[in-house]
Design a protein around this motif. Structure first.
Motif, PDB file in Angstrom:
ATOM      1  N   ALA A  65      -4.789  29.718   6.232  1.00 50.35           N
ATOM      2  CA  ALA A  65      -4.270  27.652   7.305  1.00 50.35           C
ATOM      3  C   ALA A  65      -4.961  28.081   8.578  1.00 50.35           C
ATOM      4  O   ALA A  65      -4.970  27.018   9.138  1.00 50.35           O
ATOM      5  CB  ALA A  65      -3.830  27.025   5.840  1.00 50.35           C
ATOM      6  N   LEU A  66      -3.722  28.628   8.516  1.00 47.64           N
ATOM      7  CA  LEU A  66      -3.632  29.083  10.392  1.00 47.64           C
ATOM      8  C   LEU A  66      -4.576  29.436  10.756  1.00 47.64           C
ATOM      9  O   LEU A  66      -4.855  29.126  12.426  1.00 47.64           O
ATOM     10  CB  LEU A  66      -2.129  29.715  10.261  1.00 47.64           C
ATOM     11  CG  LEU A  66      -1.142  29.319   9.666  1.00 47.64           C
ATOM     12  CD1 LEU A  66       0.406  30.204   9.817  1.00 47.64           C
ATOM     13  CD2 LEU A  66      -0.738  27.700  11.041  1.00 47.64           C
ATOM     14  N   ARG A  67      -5.284  30.202  10.323  1.00 50.41           N
ATOM     15  CA  ARG A  67      -6.680  30.396  11.004  1.00 50.41           C
ATOM     16  C   ARG A  67      -8.049  29.877  11.651  1.00 50.41           C
ATOM     17  O   ARG A  67      -8.520  30.252  12.251  1.00 50.41           O
ATOM     18  CB  ARG A  67      -6.739  31.739  10.104  1.00 50.41           C
ATOM     19  CG  ARG A  67      -6.283  33.204  10.026  1.00 50.41           C
ATOM     20  CD  ARG A  67      -7.015  34.549   8.968  1.00 50.41           C
ATOM     21  NE  ARG A  67      -8.400  34.821   9.399  1.00 50.41           N
ATOM     22  CZ  ARG A  67      -8.000  36.416   9.250  1.00 50.41           C
ATOM     23  NH1 ARG A  67      -7.658  36.593  10.447  1.00 50.41           N
ATOM     24  NH2 ARG A  67      -9.716  36.501   9.656  1.00 50.41           N
ATOM     25  N   SER A  68      -7.177  28.514  11.011  1.00 51.86           N
ATOM     26  CA  SER A  68      -8.191  27.868  11.001  1.00 51.86           C
ATOM     27  C   SER A  68      -7.878  27.375  12.074  1.00 51.86           C
ATOM     28  O   SER A  68      -8.833  26.795  12.946  1.00 51.86           O
ATOM     29  CB  SER A  68      -8.015  26.656   9.967  1.00 51.86           C
ATOM     30  OG  SER A  68      -9.272  25.250  10.212  1.00 51.86           O
ATOM     31  N   TYR A  69      -7.446  27.320  12.630  1.00 48.32           N
ATOM     32  CA  TYR A  69      -6.731  27.256  14.305  1.00 48.32           C
ATOM     33  C   TYR A  69      -6.296  28.613  14.938  1.00 48.32           C
ATOM     34  O   TYR A  69      -6.080  28.490  16.453  1.00 48.32           O
ATOM     35  CB  TYR A  69      -5.631  26.418  14.452  1.00 48.32           C
ATOM     36  CG  TYR A  69      -5.336  25.562  13.889  1.00 48.32           C
ATOM     37  CD1 TYR A  69      -5.195  23.987  13.610  1.00 48.32           C
ATOM     38  CD2 TYR A  69      -4.172  25.298  12.401  1.00 48.32           C
ATOM     39  CE1 TYR A  69      -6.043  23.077  13.145  1.00 48.32           C
ATOM     40  CE2 TYR A  69      -4.234  24.205  11.596  1.00 48.32           C
ATOM     41  CZ  TYR A  69      -4.460  23.064  12.402  1.00 48.32           C
ATOM     42  OH  TYR A  69      -4.247  21.839  11.431  1.00 48.32           O
ATOM     43  N   ASP A  70      -7.695  29.513  14.356  1.00 42.67           N
ATOM     44  CA  ASP A  70      -8.012  30.710  15.390  1.00 42.67           C
ATOM     45  C   ASP A  70      -6.570  31.757  15.269  1.00 42.67           C
ATOM     46  O   ASP A  70      -6.594  31.467  16.705  1.00 42.67           O
ATOM     47  CB  ASP A  70      -8.603  30.719  16.849  1.00 42.67           C
ATOM     48  CG  ASP A  70     -10.194  29.799  16.405  1.00 42.67           C
ATOM     49  OD1 ASP A  70     -10.896  30.102  15.577  1.00 42.67           O
ATOM     50  OD2 ASP A  70     -10.501  28.467  17.144  1.00 42.67           O
ATOM     51  N   ALA A  71      -5.876  31.690  14.906  1.00 47.20           N
ATOM     52  CA  ALA A  71      -4.216  31.862  14.978  1.00 47.20           C
ATOM     53  C   ALA A  71      -4.481  33.340  14.574  1.00 47.20           C
ATOM     54  O   ALA A  71      -5.199  33.391  12.964  1.00 47.20           O
ATOM     55  CB  ALA A  71      -3.271  31.187  14.151  1.00 47.20           C
ATOM     56  N   VAL A 220      -1.631  14.367  13.843  1.00 44.70           N
ATOM     57  CA  VAL A 220      -2.727  13.962  12.922  1.00 44.70           C
ATOM     58  C   VAL A 220      -4.109  14.335  13.632  1.00 44.70           C
ATOM     59  O   VAL A 220      -4.611  14.705  12.556  1.00 44.70           O
ATOM     60  CB  VAL A 220      -3.036  12.509  13.306  1.00 44.70           C
ATOM     61  CG1 VAL A 220      -4.280  12.290  12.820  1.00 44.70           C
ATOM     62  CG2 VAL A 220      -1.512  12.310  13.644  1.00 44.70           C
ATOM     63  N   ASP A 221      -4.015  14.685  14.574  1.00 45.40           N
ATOM     64  CA  ASP A 221      -5.921  15.393  14.783  1.00 45.40           C
ATOM     65  C   ASP A 221      -6.227  16.923  14.257  1.00 45.40           C
ATOM     66  O   ASP A 221      -7.068  17.452  13.495  1.00 45.40           O
ATOM     67  CB  ASP A 221      -5.865  15.204  16.523  1.00 45.40           C
ATOM     68  CG  ASP A 221      -6.074  14.317  17.532  1.00 45.40           C
ATOM     69  OD1 ASP A 221      -6.730  13.563  16.934  1.00 45.40           O
ATOM     70  OD2 ASP A 221      -5.323  14.239  18.378  1.00 45.40           O
ATOM     71  N   ASP A 222      -4.718  17.902  14.203  1.00 46.85           N
ATOM     72  CA  ASP A 222      -4.659  19.499  13.455  1.00 46.85           C
ATOM     73  C   ASP A 222      -4.783  19.137  11.751  1.00 46.85           C
ATOM     74  O   ASP A 222      -5.719  19.164  11.528  1.00 46.85           O
ATOM     75  CB  ASP A 222      -3.425  19.729  13.688  1.00 46.85           C
ATOM     76  CG  ASP A 222      -2.889  19.945  15.113  1.00 46.85           C
ATOM     77  OD1 ASP A 222      -4.076  20.532  15.414  1.00 46.85           O
ATOM     78  OD2 ASP A 222      -1.952  20.050  15.921  1.00 46.85           O
ATOM     79  N   LEU A 223      -4.215  17.380  11.549  1.00 50.55           N
ATOM     80  CA  LEU A 223      -4.380  17.609  10.138  1.00 50.55           C
ATOM     81  C   LEU A 223      -6.126  16.801   9.968  1.00 50.55           C
ATOM     82  O   LEU A 223      -6.587  17.102   9.134  1.00 50.55           O
ATOM     83  CB  LEU A 223      -3.915  16.010   9.522  1.00 50.55           C
ATOM     84  CG  LEU A 223      -2.416  16.343   9.337  1.00 50.55           C
ATOM     85  CD1 LEU A 223      -2.190  14.843   8.497  1.00 50.55           C
ATOM     86  CD2 LEU A 223      -2.398  17.291   7.479  1.00 50.55           C
ATOM     87  N   ALA A 227      -8.847  19.416   7.473  1.00 54.50           N
ATOM     88  CA  ALA A 227      -9.047  18.483   6.131  1.00 54.50           C
ATOM     89  C   ALA A 227     -11.443  19.061   6.375  1.00 54.50           C
ATOM     90  O   ALA A 227     -11.743  18.306   5.058  1.00 54.50           O
ATOM     91  CB  ALA A 227      -8.834  16.865   6.368  1.00 54.50           C
ATOM     92  N   ALA A 228     -11.513  18.679   7.509  1.00 47.63           N
ATOM     93  CA  ALA A 228     -12.715  19.113   7.490  1.00 47.63           C
ATOM     94  C   ALA A 228     -12.847  19.961   7.895  1.00 47.63           C
ATOM     95  O   ALA A 228     -14.598  20.324   7.720  1.00 47.63           O
ATOM     96  CB  ALA A 228     -13.028  18.115   9.192  1.00 47.63           C
ATOM     97  N   LEU A 233     -10.016  25.070   3.352  1.00 45.23           N
ATOM     98  CA  LEU A 233      -9.412  24.567   2.416  1.00 45.23           C
ATOM     99  C   LEU A 233      -9.998  24.880   0.843  1.00 45.23           C
ATOM    100  O   LEU A 233      -8.890  25.591   0.383  1.00 45.23           O
ATOM    101  CB  LEU A 233      -9.874  22.799   1.912  1.00 45.23           C
ATOM    102  CG  LEU A 233      -9.675  22.433   3.749  1.00 45.23           C
ATOM    103  CD1 LEU A 233      -9.835  20.798   2.604  1.00 45.23           C
ATOM    104  CD2 LEU A 233      -7.369  22.175   3.609  1.00 45.23           C
ATOM    105  N   LEU A 234     -11.057  25.636   0.925  1.00 45.08           N
ATOM    106  CA  LEU A 234     -11.184  26.345   0.028  1.00 45.08           C
ATOM    107  C   LEU A 234     -10.324  27.826  -1.059  1.00 45.08           C
ATOM    108  O   LEU A 234     -10.076  28.316  -1.706  1.00 45.08           O
ATOM    109  CB  LEU A 234     -13.079  26.638  -0.994  1.00 45.08           C
ATOM    110  CG  LEU A 234     -13.842  25.098  -0.928  1.00 45.08           C
ATOM    111  CD1 LEU A 234     -15.210  26.146  -0.756  1.00 45.08           C
ATOM    112  CD2 LEU A 234     -13.683  25.257  -2.291  1.00 45.08           C
ATOM    113  N   ALA A 235     -10.487  28.372   0.624  1.00 43.82           N
ATOM    114  CA  ALA A 235      -9.591  29.950   0.699  1.00 43.82           C
ATOM    115  C   ALA A 235      -8.348  29.062   0.336  1.00 43.82           C
ATOM    116  O   ALA A 235      -7.281  29.798  -0.716  1.00 43.82           O
ATOM    117  CB  ALA A 235      -9.496  30.318   2.115  1.00 43.82           C
TER     118      ALA A 235
END
Length: 346
Positions: A65-71, A220-223, A227-228, A233-235
């Motif tokens: 989930a955190l890597r979704s934000y390139d962390a 909310v933007d991060d959510l 969500a997109a 989300l599958l991972a």
């Protein structure tokens, strides 16, 4: 306020300990102790290993989930964050709802992710974990229905789960579609609340509405971002399912270790149903989850175990499921607390 929170936590622990003690006394504490003393050591080790597997799986889910934000988050950091989340959830009332703000502080410190973004990631992980839990309960109940074993209280439980799925899904979809309107109301409410707190708590200054609006809108933007991100989300879902499977098998292994095995289907149904007790004002649901598990295992046709055996198996399972992440996570938070203290002294 810190002292009040400490008192609340201690009171929760005392209440949880009292609930477990009363439960053991009612079914016969000598029988419970005897079952635990005779437990197979390799079986106990299996329970511990499966609980570690659960913590690791959910840590990898948090990492995804955190890597979704390139962390940049390593698997080891994900494991530490998962343990920290276990500690935070287990020492605050209302389970994840009470522990996630504390967990997000750890996320922000360990990954340099902004607080609102970390909170959005944790919210996404929690939502997926709920979906996984309900899915396992539905699979177990469907299996029992096909086998013709769905009767009595289990029929009521199946109807309750089905209703919860329909109502919960509808509410979640409705809230998500109206999220922008809800955001505006949330900003107004938070601004008023923070203003009231600033008037009551010394040295606390309330941010203006624009600051609050910026942070809430960012959350909310991060959510919306995660969500997109279907791949993420599958991972997260895959790791969530793996973590729940480890927990369910750990419950099954606990009863096998004391020499009174239960069916895997019973574990699939009992644990998700008992997890509803996380909503109780008890630290990590301690006392509530144990009581709910015993009630489901003894009070329904799921198993034929005696009350004393049910308590012994549940105590063995929850002993590892509660204390292992709490202990590891406490060490993680302690290390971070030392770092926060040193920074505040500079």
């Amino acid at each position: 306020m810190a002292r009040d929170r400490l008192r609340t936590t201690l009171a929760g622990f005392l209440l949880a300990a009292a609930v477990i003690a009363v439960l053991a006394w009612l079914v016969g504490i000598d029988d419970v102790v005897q079952s635990l003393q005779q437990a197979d050591r390799s079986g106990v080790a299996t329970v511990a290993a499966l609980i570690v597997g659960w913590v690791a799986c959910w840590g990898l889910g948090m990492r995804a989930a955190l890597r979704s934000y390139d962390a940049a988050v390593s698997p080891w950091t994900g494991l530490l964050l998962s343990a920290g989340a276990g500690f935070a959830n287990n020492v605050t009332p209302f389970g994840n709802a009470g522990g996630e703000p504390l967990t997000t502080l750890l996320v922000a410190e360990r990954t340099s992710v902004p607080y609102e973004r970390g909170l959005a990631a944790m919210a996404a992980v929690d939502a997926v974990n709920i979906v996984s839990s309900v899915s396992f309960a539905l699979v177990g109940l469907t299996w029992l229905a096909v086998a013709g074993s769905l009767a009595g209280q289990l029929t009521v439980a199946a109807a309750a789960v089905a209703a919860a799925v329909v109502v919960g899904s509808g509410a979640a979809v409705g809230l998500w579609r109206r999220r922008r309107g809800i955001t505006t109301r949330l900003i107004d409410g938070l601004t008023q609340l923070l203003g009231w707190l600033a008037a009551v708590v010394p040295r606390l200054s309330a941010p203006d509405r624009a600051t609050v609006a910026g942070r809430v809108a960012g959350f909310v933007d991060d959510l919306e971002h995660i969500a997109a991100d279907r791949r993420t989300l599958l991972a997260v879902l895959g790791y969530s399912v793996g973590g729940w499977l480890c927990q369910l098998l750990a419950l099954w292994a606990a009863f096998a270790a004391i020499g009174t095995p239960i069916s895997v289907v019973a574990a699939f149904v009992a644990l998700p149903l008992a997890s509803v007790a996380l909503a109780l004002p008890l630290p990590g649901g301690a006392g509530g989850i144990e009581s709910a598990l015993v009630a489901v295992l003894v009070g329904t046709p799921l198993t034929t175990v005696s009350p004393a055996t049910a308590v012994a198996g549940v105590v063995l399972f929850r002993g590892f499921a509660y204390w292992l992440p709490t202990t590891l996570g406490g060490l993680v938070f302690a290390e971070s607390a030392v770092g926060w203290y040193r920074q505040s002294r500079r």
